[in-house]
Design an enzyme around this catalytic site. Sequence first.
Site, mmCIF file in Angstrom:
data_model
loop_
_atom_site.group_PDB
_atom_site.id
_atom_site.type_symbol
_atom_site.label_atom_id
_atom_site.label_comp_id
_atom_site.label_asym_id
_atom_site.label_seq_id
_atom_site.Cartn_x
_atom_site.Cartn_y
_atom_site.Cartn_z
ATOM 1 N N LYS A 13 1.132 -1.229 0.126
ATOM 2 C CA LYS A 13 0.041 0.019 -0.060
ATOM 3 C C LYS A 13 0.959 1.321 -0.065
ATOM 4 C CE LYS A 13 -4.174 -1.511 2.789
ATOM 5 N NZ LYS A 13 -4.804 -1.118 4.039
ATOM 6 N N ASP A 69 -8.299 1.422 4.793
ATOM 7 C CA ASP A 69 -8.948 0.301 4.731
ATOM 8 C C ASP A 69 -9.391 -0.507 3.565
ATOM 9 O OD1 ASP A 69 -9.179 -1.810 6.826
ATOM 10 O OD2 ASP A 69 -11.418 -1.492 6.232
ATOM 11 N N SER A 70 -9.396 -1.321 3.029
ATOM 12 C CA SER A 70 -9.676 -1.783 1.745
ATOM 13 C C SER A 70 -10.021 -3.125 1.751
ATOM 14 C CB SER A 70 -8.589 -1.407 0.650
ATOM 15 O OG SER A 70 -7.368 -1.791 1.480
ATOM 16 N N LYS A 175 -2.844 0.167 -12.849
ATOM 17 C CA LYS A 175 -3.366 -0.048 -11.404
ATOM 18 C C LYS A 175 -3.443 1.231 -10.924
ATOM 19 C CE LYS A 175 -3.781 -2.418 -7.306
ATOM 20 N NZ LYS A 175 -3.100 -3.154 -5.774
ATOM 21 N N ARG A 181 -7.809 2.386 -4.716
ATOM 22 C CA ARG A 181 -7.213 3.281 -3.864
ATOM 23 C C ARG A 181 -6.638 4.311 -4.828
ATOM 24 N NH1 ARG A 181 -4.116 -0.471 -2.811
ATOM 25 N NH2 ARG A 181 -5.152 -0.844 -0.862
HETATM 26 P P1 ITT Z 1 -2.961 -2.307 7.132
HETATM 27 O O1 ITT Z 1 -4.311 -2.529 7.940
HETATM 28 O O2 ITT Z 1 -1.978 -2.217 7.875
HETATM 29 O O3 ITT Z 1 -3.174 -1.192 6.326
HETATM 30 P P2 ITT Z 1 -3.821 -4.716 5.724
HETATM 31 O O4 ITT Z 1 -3.241 -5.341 4.504
HETATM 32 O O5 ITT Z 1 -4.110 -5.340 6.863
HETATM 33 O O6 ITT Z 1 -2.859 -3.435 6.033
HETATM 34 P P3 ITT Z 1 -6.489 -3.965 5.219
HETATM 35 O O7 ITT Z 1 -7.033 -4.345 6.664
HETATM 36 O O8 ITT Z 1 -7.245 -2.710 4.493
HETATM 37 O O9 ITT Z 1 -4.919 -3.762 5.196
HETATM 38 O O10 ITT Z 1 -6.905 -5.165 4.541
HETATM 39 C C1 ITT Z 1 -7.084 -4.906 3.100
HETATM 40 C C2 ITT Z 1 -6.794 -6.444 2.215
HETATM 41 O O11 ITT Z 1 -7.504 -6.381 1.113
HETATM 42 C C3 ITT Z 1 -5.360 -6.651 1.790
HETATM 43 O O12 ITT Z 1 -4.749 -7.383 2.769
HETATM 44 C C4 ITT Z 1 -5.450 -7.369 0.823
HETATM 45 O O13 ITT Z 1 -5.746 -8.783 0.942
HETATM 46 C C5 ITT Z 1 -6.755 -6.746 0.225
HETATM 47 N N1 ITT Z 1 -6.681 -5.587 -0.894
HETATM 48 C C6 ITT Z 1 -6.779 -4.308 -0.618
HETATM 49 N N2 ITT Z 1 -6.144 -3.462 -1.517
HETATM 50 C C7 ITT Z 1 -5.821 -4.431 -2.555
HETATM 51 C C8 ITT Z 1 -5.148 -3.947 -3.804
HETATM 52 O O14 ITT Z 1 -5.041 -2.975 -4.042
HETATM 53 N N3 ITT Z 1 -4.966 -5.403 -4.403
HETATM 54 C C9 ITT Z 1 -5.313 -6.298 -3.774
HETATM 55 N N4 ITT Z 1 -5.486 -6.682 -2.710
HETATM 56 C C10 ITT Z 1 -5.956 -5.657 -2.024
#
Ligand code: ITT
Length: 198
Positions: A13, A69-70, A175, A181
Amino acid sequence: MQRIIIATKNAHKTGEFRAMLGAPWEVVDLTAFPELPAAEETGATFEENSAIKALHAAERFAGWVLADDSGLEVDALGGAPGVISARYSGEGATDATNRARLIEELRKLGGGRFPARFRCVLSVAEGTRVLGTWSGAVEGVVVPVEHGSGGFGYDALFIPDGETKTFAELPAEVKNRLSHRARAFAAFREWLSATTGV
Ligand code: ITT
């Protein structure tokens, strides 16, 4: 140079934000502060968890903190993995085990292509206040076979509308133009320019 802290331990990210922000921003993330305990993502929505992560870091660091958050929503799976995208395969989940679980669920549905979307909610906090929240989504389909090695998370399983390749096959610049994002970031950037003039 202006400094912004991204409240994430996900270096992928951070890399995308760094590419989208460009100069003159110095981008720091929480991998630089390993002693900081992880925020408890107890919210039921991306909005809630984004605010939780932004405030968790902003209460500890001076200046603005940006949180992301994604996750991925697959309609045929009732919106799963959704807010638990990072933990879809349970304890000790990794991107690879999460993709494996998704592939398994899609195969139970008979395989093929299934409508899905990535969502992203960005929040900026300072001290104990959330200053703003911006959302973005990208529609597409998920497939039950991995294609490509770029990106992270579910990228190898997701083909955005209008493309024939997954996010893991497409160049990072593509992307970073089309993604959930990127869309949330564009709205954040307008606010940033209006607020800071940078
Ligand atoms: P932080 O909480 O530390 O930011 P995280 O990876 O745990 O890191 P999230 O809780 O937001 O973040 O979980 C998002 C998940 O969704 C992430 O681990 C990916 O599996 C998926 N995801 C989010 N954005 C993505 C992207 O651009 N491409 C692929 N998968 C994505």
